[in-house]
Design a protein around this motif. Structure first.
Motif, PDB file in Angstrom:
ATOM      1  N   THR A  64       3.440  -5.272   1.814  1.00  0.00           N
ATOM      2  CA  THR A  64       4.135  -4.336   2.718  1.00  0.00           C
ATOM      3  C   THR A  64       3.530  -2.929   2.569  1.00  0.00           C
ATOM      4  O   THR A  64       2.521  -2.767   1.894  1.00  0.00           O
ATOM      5  CB  THR A  64       5.638  -4.271   2.359  1.00  0.00           C
ATOM      6  OG1 THR A  64       5.741  -3.922   0.965  1.00  0.00           O
ATOM      7  CG2 THR A  64       6.332  -5.601   2.598  1.00  0.00           C
ATOM      8  N   LYS A  65       4.158  -1.926   3.191  1.00  0.00           N
ATOM      9  CA  LYS A  65       3.700  -0.551   2.968  1.00  0.00           C
ATOM     10  C   LYS A  65       4.863   0.338   2.567  1.00  0.00           C
ATOM     11  O   LYS A  65       5.998   0.087   2.946  1.00  0.00           O
ATOM     12  CB  LYS A  65       2.982   0.003   4.193  1.00  0.00           C
ATOM     13  CG  LYS A  65       3.707  -0.068   5.496  1.00  0.00           C
ATOM     14  CD  LYS A  65       2.783   0.406   6.624  1.00  0.00           C
ATOM     15  CE  LYS A  65       3.013  -0.375   7.895  1.00  0.00           C
ATOM     16  NZ  LYS A  65       2.086  -0.156   8.963  1.00  0.00           N
ATOM     17  N   THR A  70      -3.728   4.920  -0.931  1.00  0.00           N
ATOM     18  CA  THR A  70      -4.576   5.717  -0.067  1.00  0.00           C
ATOM     19  C   THR A  70      -4.158   7.175  -0.269  1.00  0.00           C
ATOM     20  O   THR A  70      -3.462   7.503  -1.233  1.00  0.00           O
ATOM     21  CB  THR A  70      -4.485   5.192   1.392  1.00  0.00           C
ATOM     22  OG1 THR A  70      -5.328   5.994   2.205  1.00  0.00           O
ATOM     23  CG2 THR A  70      -3.068   5.209   1.942  1.00  0.00           C
ATOM     24  N   MET A  71      -4.658   8.065   0.615  1.00  0.00           N
ATOM     25  CA  MET A  71      -4.349   9.492   0.437  1.00  0.00           C
ATOM     26  C   MET A  71      -2.850   9.709   0.312  1.00  0.00           C
ATOM     27  O   MET A  71      -2.102   9.059   1.031  1.00  0.00           O
ATOM     28  CB  MET A  71      -4.832  10.264   1.667  1.00  0.00           C
ATOM     29  CG  MET A  71      -6.263  10.705   1.509  1.00  0.00           C
ATOM     30  SD  MET A  71      -6.875  11.754   2.817  1.00  0.00           S
ATOM     31  CE  MET A  71      -5.529  12.554   3.556  1.00  0.00           C
ATOM     32  N   VAL A 104       0.872  -1.172   0.000  1.00  0.00           N
ATOM     33  CA  VAL A 104       0.000   0.000   0.000  1.00  0.00           C
ATOM     34  C   VAL A 104       0.905   1.217   0.000  1.00  0.00           C
ATOM     35  O   VAL A 104       1.919   1.234   0.696  1.00  0.00           O
ATOM     36  CB  VAL A 104      -0.975   0.004   1.206  1.00  0.00           C
ATOM     37  CG1 VAL A 104      -0.256  -0.092   2.533  1.00  0.00           C
ATOM     38  CG2 VAL A 104      -1.884   1.242   1.180  1.00  0.00           C
ATOM     39  N   ILE A 105       0.532   2.221  -0.798  1.00  0.00           N
ATOM     40  CA  ILE A 105       1.283   3.478  -0.785  1.00  0.00           C
ATOM     41  C   ILE A 105       0.392   4.572  -0.210  1.00  0.00           C
ATOM     42  O   ILE A 105      -0.836   4.536  -0.338  1.00  0.00           O
ATOM     43  CB  ILE A 105       1.771   3.901  -2.190  1.00  0.00           C
ATOM     44  CG1 ILE A 105       0.584   4.194  -3.129  1.00  0.00           C
ATOM     45  CG2 ILE A 105       2.696   2.868  -2.779  1.00  0.00           C
ATOM     46  CD1 ILE A 105       0.954   5.042  -4.343  1.00  0.00           C
ATOM     47  N   VAL A 117       1.206   6.594   5.829  1.00  0.00           N
ATOM     48  CA  VAL A 117       0.853   5.211   5.508  1.00  0.00           C
ATOM     49  C   VAL A 117       1.071   4.305   6.726  1.00  0.00           C
ATOM     50  O   VAL A 117       0.616   3.164   6.759  1.00  0.00           O
ATOM     51  CB  VAL A 117       1.660   4.724   4.280  1.00  0.00           C
ATOM     52  CG1 VAL A 117       3.097   4.427   4.650  1.00  0.00           C
ATOM     53  CG2 VAL A 117       1.002   3.557   3.585  1.00  0.00           C
ATOM     54  N   GLU A 118       1.759   4.873   7.720  1.00  0.00           N
ATOM     55  CA  GLU A 118       2.134   4.085   8.893  1.00  0.00           C
ATOM     56  C   GLU A 118       0.931   3.419   9.552  1.00  0.00           C
ATOM     57  O   GLU A 118       0.988   2.274   9.998  1.00  0.00           O
ATOM     58  CB  GLU A 118       2.863   5.009   9.896  1.00  0.00           C
ATOM     59  CG  GLU A 118       3.783   4.304  10.856  1.00  0.00           C
ATOM     60  CD  GLU A 118       4.621   3.205  10.217  1.00  0.00           C
ATOM     61  OE1 GLU A 118       4.580   2.099  10.773  1.00  0.00           O
ATOM     62  OE2 GLU A 118       5.277   3.421   9.180  1.00  0.00           O
ATOM     63  N   HIS A 119      -0.197   4.150   9.599  1.00  0.00           N
ATOM     64  CA  HIS A 119      -1.399   3.676  10.297  1.00  0.00           C
ATOM     65  C   HIS A 119      -2.145   2.607   9.510  1.00  0.00           C
ATOM     66  O   HIS A 119      -3.063   1.977  10.046  1.00  0.00           O
ATOM     67  CB  HIS A 119      -2.348   4.857  10.492  1.00  0.00           C
ATOM     68  CG  HIS A 119      -2.918   5.319   9.179  1.00  0.00           C
ATOM     69  ND1 HIS A 119      -2.173   6.036   8.267  1.00  0.00           N
ATOM     70  CD2 HIS A 119      -4.119   5.106   8.604  1.00  0.00           C
ATOM     71  CE1 HIS A 119      -2.909   6.266   7.196  1.00  0.00           C
ATOM     72  NE2 HIS A 119      -4.097   5.719   7.370  1.00  0.00           N
TER      73      HIS A 119
END
Ligand code: NAP
Length: 289
Positions: free
Chosen positions: A42-43, A69-70, A14-15, A19-21
């Motif tokens: 991963t992120k 995501t945002m 996920v980017i 993005v940590e959350h």
């Protein structure tokens, strides 16, 4: 060619920024393990403005796909080689499959929301709907509801310009009013399904509905759906349940949009119901829905 991780697994991530959350790695890796399919998720922190650069990296590093995501969902649209129907409809991409060098953009937010709503036993065609909020999530929700034949949709939003822009996407099907208590009361009156798409009540925001007495205006058969899943029970949902109304949080939507994304990535059909409990347990997402 799809590069593999050192363990021979297809790469997904996920980017976003922040993005940590993101719970996506937890959810996706839980499903991947349960299904026994060869991927690892991963992120990656990707800043605003770096979307194209990330796409080049993802292709070069052989990623099989990624979620966004945002602030990347809209920026990805013109960068795709192909767009799925919902991504085109919402003008936003949350799932990208990389096939060779081709990037195919999808959006699973509306599908995830709709599946979760129908799981509640709520029928949409012809139903009068009130949406609180007019941000990115409200847009996917509203356009999916319009596509599925919902009755009139009333949008209540703090910033009228944003509500107007949303309503203009489906003229004649949506109308907007304000976000004062009297507006919320008006929106709740004669409404079959009330959906909170604002961040009011979300953990970490420190903002709450000032007055939830507008719920008294809802008819007894109405359903209340909150897109928020943390906390598991917002004050809005608690108050709706106290009034005997059918109510659900956004966890189902979160899981379904992830299930549909993994179906796109891996090209497999997934039984979402089989995944749900496993994901909730593996990710510690429990609590009253
Ligand atoms: P967004 O684009 O930032 O929109 C936020 C919305 O909340 C806007 O309508 C905004 O009104 C309203 N709002 C924020 N603070 C407010 C306040 N103090 N008073 C009144 N209205 C306020 O965010 P989003 O991406 O649409 O997300 C909205 C919510 O949905 C979040 O809680 C998010 O976690 C949740 N969500 C859940 C899922 C899921 O899978 N369950 C998926 C997506 C989103 P203005 O237009 O006036 O600023």
């Amino acid at each position: 060619m799809m590069e593999k991780t050192e363990q021979g697994l297809g790469r997904l991530c996920v980017i976003g920024d922040p993005v940590e959350h993101s719970k996506s790695p937890l959810i996706q890796n839980a499903m991947i393990a349960k299904l026994g399919i060869p991927y690892h998720y991963t992120k990656r922190l990707v800043h605003q403005g770096d979307t194209q650069e990330w796409l080049d990296t993802a292709r070069r590093e052989g990623f099989a796909g990624f979620n966004a995501t945002m602030p990347h969902k809209v920026a990805l649209v013109p960068l795709m080689d192909e767009l799925g129907e919902d991504a085109r409809l919402y003008g936003a991409v949350n799932t990208v499959c990389i096939r060779g060098k081709r990037c195919i953009g999808h959006n699973t937010d509306g599908m995830g929301f709709y599946q979760a709503l129908t799981d509640l036993g709520v029928e949409v065609p012809g139903r009068r709907i009130t949406l609180l909020g007019a941000g990115g999530a409200a847009k996917a929700v509203a356009l999916k509801l319009v596509q599925q034949g919902a009755g009139p949709i009333t949008v209540c939003n703090r910033t009228p310009q944003k509500a107007e822009a949303l309503c203009n996407l489906a003229k004649g099907r949506m109308g907007h009013i304000g976000f004062a208590l009297e507006d919320l009361r008006r929106g709740a009156r004669d409404c079959d399904i009330l959906i909170n798409c604002t961040s009011l009540g979300m953990t970490g925001t420190n903002s709450q509905f000032r007055d939830l007495s507008f719920l008294d205006e809802l008819p007894g058969h109405a359903a209340v759906f909150d897109l928020i899943y943390s906390p598991a029970e917002t004050e809005l949902l608690r108050q709706a349940r106290l009034r005997g109304l059918k109510a659900a949080n956004g966890l189902g939507m979160l899981i379904y949009q992830a299930v549909f994304a993994l179906e796109y990535f891996a090209g497999v059909r997934i039984n979402a119901k089989e995944m749900e409990q496993h994901v909730i347990e593996a990710c510690g997402l429990g609590g009253e829905a």
